[in-house]
Design a protein around this motif. Structure first.
Motif, PDB file in Angstrom:
ATOM      1  N   LYS A  54       2.741 -18.942-111.923  1.00 50.02           N
ATOM      2  CA  LYS A  54       3.714 -17.876-112.194  1.00 50.02           C
ATOM      3  C   LYS A  54       3.092 -16.495-111.997  1.00 50.02           C
ATOM      4  N   GLY A  55       1.830 -16.351-112.372  1.00 50.02           N
ATOM      5  CA  GLY A  55       1.156 -15.062-112.199  1.00 50.02           C
ATOM      6  C   GLY A  55       1.075 -14.666-110.733  1.00 50.02           C
ATOM      7  N   ALA A  56       0.684 -15.625-109.883  1.00 51.39           N
ATOM      8  CA  ALA A  56       0.589 -15.341-108.447  1.00 51.39           C
ATOM      9  C   ALA A  56       1.964 -15.063-107.854  1.00 51.39           C
ATOM     10  N   VAL A  57       2.967 -15.831-108.251  1.00 52.24           N
ATOM     11  CA  VAL A  57       4.324 -15.610-107.733  1.00 52.24           C
ATOM     12  C   VAL A  57       4.845 -14.235-108.176  1.00 52.24           C
ATOM     13  N   ALA A  58       4.544 -13.841-109.399  1.00 54.15           N
ATOM     14  CA  ALA A  58       4.953 -12.506-109.868  1.00 54.15           C
ATOM     15  C   ALA A  58       4.333 -11.415-108.990  1.00 54.15           C
ATOM     16  N   MET A  59       3.070 -11.602-108.583  1.00 55.57           N
ATOM     17  CA  MET A  59       2.414 -10.607-107.735  1.00 55.57           C
ATOM     18  C   MET A  59       2.944 -10.659-106.305  1.00 55.57           C
ATOM     19  N   VAL A  60       3.341 -11.837-105.823  1.00 58.42           N
ATOM     20  CA  VAL A  60       3.993 -11.926-104.508  1.00 58.42           C
ATOM     21  C   VAL A  60       5.316 -11.161-104.559  1.00 58.42           C
ATOM     22  N   CYS A  61       6.063 -11.334-105.647  1.00 59.25           N
ATOM     23  CA  CYS A  61       7.332 -10.595-105.817  1.00 59.25           C
ATOM     24  C   CYS A  61       7.078  -9.092-105.823  1.00 59.25           C
ATOM     25  N   TYR A  62       6.059  -8.681-106.556  1.00 56.91           N
ATOM     26  CA  TYR A  62       5.707  -7.258-106.629  1.00 56.91           C
ATOM     27  C   TYR A  62       5.386  -6.720-105.230  1.00 56.91           C
ATOM     28  N   ALA A  63       4.536  -7.428-104.484  1.00 47.81           N
ATOM     29  CA  ALA A  63       4.171  -6.988-103.135  1.00 47.81           C
ATOM     30  C   ALA A  63       5.392  -6.981-102.217  1.00 47.81           C
ATOM     31  N   GLY A  85      -2.174  -0.142 -95.018  1.00 39.47           N
ATOM     32  CA  GLY A  85      -2.976   1.067 -95.166  1.00 39.47           C
ATOM     33  C   GLY A  85      -4.260   0.823 -95.950  1.00 39.47           C
ATOM     34  N   PRO A  86      -4.937   1.901 -96.314  1.00 40.54           N
ATOM     35  CA  PRO A  86      -6.234   1.801 -96.987  1.00 40.54           C
ATOM     36  C   PRO A  86      -6.200   1.035 -98.315  1.00 40.54           C
ATOM     37  N   THR A  87      -5.092   1.088 -99.034  1.00 41.72           N
ATOM     38  CA  THR A  87      -5.037   0.438-100.355  1.00 41.72           C
ATOM     39  C   THR A  87      -4.334  -0.922-100.344  1.00 41.72           C
ATOM     40  N   GLY A  88      -3.846  -1.356 -99.197  1.00 38.59           N
ATOM     41  CA  GLY A  88      -3.114  -2.614 -99.122  1.00 38.59           C
ATOM     42  C   GLY A  88      -3.923  -3.833 -99.516  1.00 38.59           C
ATOM     43  N   GLY A  89      -5.198  -3.823 -99.237  1.00 33.65           N
ATOM     44  CA  GLY A  89      -6.044  -4.962 -99.586  1.00 33.65           C
ATOM     45  C   GLY A  89      -6.078  -5.226-101.078  1.00 33.65           C
ATOM     46  N   TYR A  90      -6.007  -4.168-101.854  1.00 38.24           N
ATOM     47  CA  TYR A  90      -5.986  -4.347-103.311  1.00 38.24           C
ATOM     48  C   TYR A  90      -4.714  -5.072-103.733  1.00 38.24           C
ATOM     49  N   ILE A  91      -3.595  -4.723-103.111  1.00 39.23           N
ATOM     50  CA  ILE A  91      -2.319  -5.362-103.452  1.00 39.23           C
ATOM     51  C   ILE A  91      -2.357  -6.850-103.093  1.00 39.23           C
ATOM     52  N   PHE A  92      -2.899  -7.178-101.927  1.00 42.76           N
ATOM     53  CA  PHE A  92      -3.063  -8.593-101.571  1.00 42.76           C
ATOM     54  C   PHE A  92      -4.041  -9.269-102.539  1.00 42.76           C
ATOM     55  N   GLY A  93      -5.045  -8.515-102.947  1.00 41.33           N
ATOM     56  CA  GLY A  93      -6.006  -9.047-103.911  1.00 41.33           C
ATOM     57  C   GLY A  93      -5.381  -9.377-105.254  1.00 41.33           C
TER      58      GLY A  93
END
Length: 189
Positions: A54-63, A85-93
């Motif tokens: 659920k945590g990962a799915v919540a972050m997929v929803c956020y992204a 962009g420069p900060t996108g990797g953090y969001i995928f992280g």
């Protein structure tokens, strides 16, 4: 009927924590390339309360809601340009960090010390994803990428890992005591 209820509960939990992350993203301290924001605190709280799936799915929803242009990322930004962009990797992280943090807790115990270990590992994962993308998008050396994408976040990241652990375990325990089904995990505490 029970299966539909479980699916609805899953969707609602993920949506609520994606919204919490969007709100926390607006708490930020600007830095030259990557701001310090409340996003990582929200990721840790989400994973600690909801667990890996659920945590990962919540972050997929956020992204995803950010990718379609809703201003949910730090600084009320949104759109696919943020993800590349420069900060996108953090969001995928965030996705990987939420999964790993939750997984560690599911395979051990939902306690503050274990949550601190899991959230610290999650922080390292987020910084790893973010720094790699930052290095290549901005064309930095590894030293410059570490200076801009890791070093400023170590102390504040450890503080956020502790807060996510304490808040997450406290809320999770209260939900369990109130008999609220937050995960379908066997190790649901």
């Amino acid at each position: 009927m029970e299966q539909q209820s479980e699916k609805l509960r899953f969707i609602l939990h993920c949506a609520i924590f994606a919204a919490i992350t969007a709100i926390m993203a607006q708490i930020e301290i600007p830095l030259p390339l990557v701001p310090i924001s409340g996003q990582t605190l929200a990721v840790g709280i989400t994973a600690t309360i909801l667990g890996s799936r659920k945590g990962a799915v919540a972050m997929v929803c956020y992204a995803a809601i950010g990718a379609i242009g809703l201003p949910v990322f730090a600084g009320f930004s949104g759109g696919p340009q943020v993800l590349v962009g420069p900060t996108g990797g953090y969001i995928f992280g965030f996705i990987a960090a939420a999964f790993v943090t939750g997984y560690i807790l599911e395979k051990s115990r939902f306690t503050v010390p274990m949550a601190m270990i899991a959230n610290t590992i999650g922080m390292v994962i987020t910084l790893l994803f973010g720094t790699i993308q930052l290095k290549y998008v901005v064309e930095l050396t590894w030293g410059e990428a570490l200076a801009a994408g890791v070093y400023p976040f170590i102390i504040v990241g450890l503080i956020k890992a502790f807060l996510a652990s304490w808040i997450g375990i406290t809320v999770r325990n209260r939900l369990v005591q109130a008999n609220v089904n937050i995960t379908s995990s066997k190790n649901a505490a």
